[in-house]
Design a protein around this motif. Structure first.
Motif, mmCIF file in Angstrom:
data_model
loop_
_atom_site.group_PDB
_atom_site.id
_atom_site.type_symbol
_atom_site.label_atom_id
_atom_site.label_comp_id
_atom_site.label_asym_id
_atom_site.label_seq_id
_atom_site.Cartn_x
_atom_site.Cartn_y
_atom_site.Cartn_z
ATOM 1 N N SER A 97 0.877 -1.164 0.000
ATOM 2 C CA SER A 97 0.000 0.000 0.000
ATOM 3 C C SER A 97 0.916 1.215 0.000
ATOM 4 O O SER A 97 1.584 1.493 0.995
ATOM 5 C CB SER A 97 -0.897 -0.015 1.241
ATOM 6 O OG SER A 97 -1.674 1.157 1.262
ATOM 7 N N CYS A 98 0.986 1.914 -1.138
ATOM 8 C CA CYS A 98 1.926 3.028 -1.241
ATOM 9 C C CYS A 98 1.366 4.124 -2.145
ATOM 10 O O CYS A 98 0.542 3.868 -3.011
ATOM 11 C CB CYS A 98 3.265 2.537 -1.746
ATOM 12 S SG CYS A 98 3.164 1.464 -3.178
ATOM 13 N N THR A 99 1.833 5.337 -1.910
ATOM 14 C CA THR A 99 1.432 6.496 -2.691
ATOM 15 C C THR A 99 2.672 7.077 -3.362
ATOM 16 O O THR A 99 3.677 7.296 -2.694
ATOM 17 C CB THR A 99 0.794 7.565 -1.774
ATOM 18 O OG1 THR A 99 -0.313 6.976 -1.092
ATOM 19 C CG2 THR A 99 0.314 8.756 -2.577
#
Length: 171
Positions: free
Chosen positions: A30-32
């Motif tokens: 889960s990364c931006t």
């Protein structure tokens, strides 16, 4: 290339793929993105898998480009698509696209145009009049418009071609 040791890796997420999945060793991260990149700490035995968006989409020109105001272009991944007369009743100049309707990606055809994926779009066709000028408003007929990757255009003889198409609600 296989690297040994540990380090930091930057993976570029292209702007045409706002939805993506990134896996390290089969585990979903889960990364931006930070300024278009995902930064990872990796080890020599890590396996990285990046899945980018494979859905077609429309792009719109800035109103600062007067000739392209109220026009859209069709893309799939990093590829720009075009509409050729040969696929669209030899008349693409009378077509207007509906960017609110779903697009249909057709099956990949390895034997046509060196291997392509075509896209079908919902469109309206202005019904032509015999007169060059008339006081009668034009009528429109619903139809489907077929797009091919831009790099393949004009491979089947001379024909009309457009990348930037009129939009339904602006005609």
């Amino acid at each position: 290339k296989v690297f040994s040791g540990e380090g930091k890796m930057a993976i570029r997420i292209p702007s045409w793929s706002p939805q993506f999945s990134l896996f390290i060793n089969s585990e979903l991260l889960s990364c931006t993105p930070q300024k278009g990149y995902i930064y990872l700490n990796i080890s020599s035995n890590d396996t990285i898998k990046l899945c980018l968006n494979s859905q077609p989409y429309y792009i719109y020109a800035s109103p600062r480009i007067p000739k392209l105001t109220h026009h859209v272009a069709l893309c799939l991944g990093p590829l720009v698509y075009c509409f050729e007369g040969i696929d669209n009743d030899d008349d693409i100049l009378s077509l207007a696209l509906n960017p609110n309707a779903p697009l249909k990606v057709l099956d990949f055809t390895p034997y046509e145009l060196g291997g392509t994926t075509k896209i079908m779009a919902s469109a309206l066709r202005i019904q032509s009049s015999e007169a060059l000028y008339t006081t009668t408003p034009p009528s429109y007929k619903s139809c489907l418009a077929l797009a091919i990757p831009y790099y393949t255009w004009c491979n089947r003889g001379e024909t009309q071609m457009r990348v930037w198409m009129n939009i339904f609600d602006t005609i």
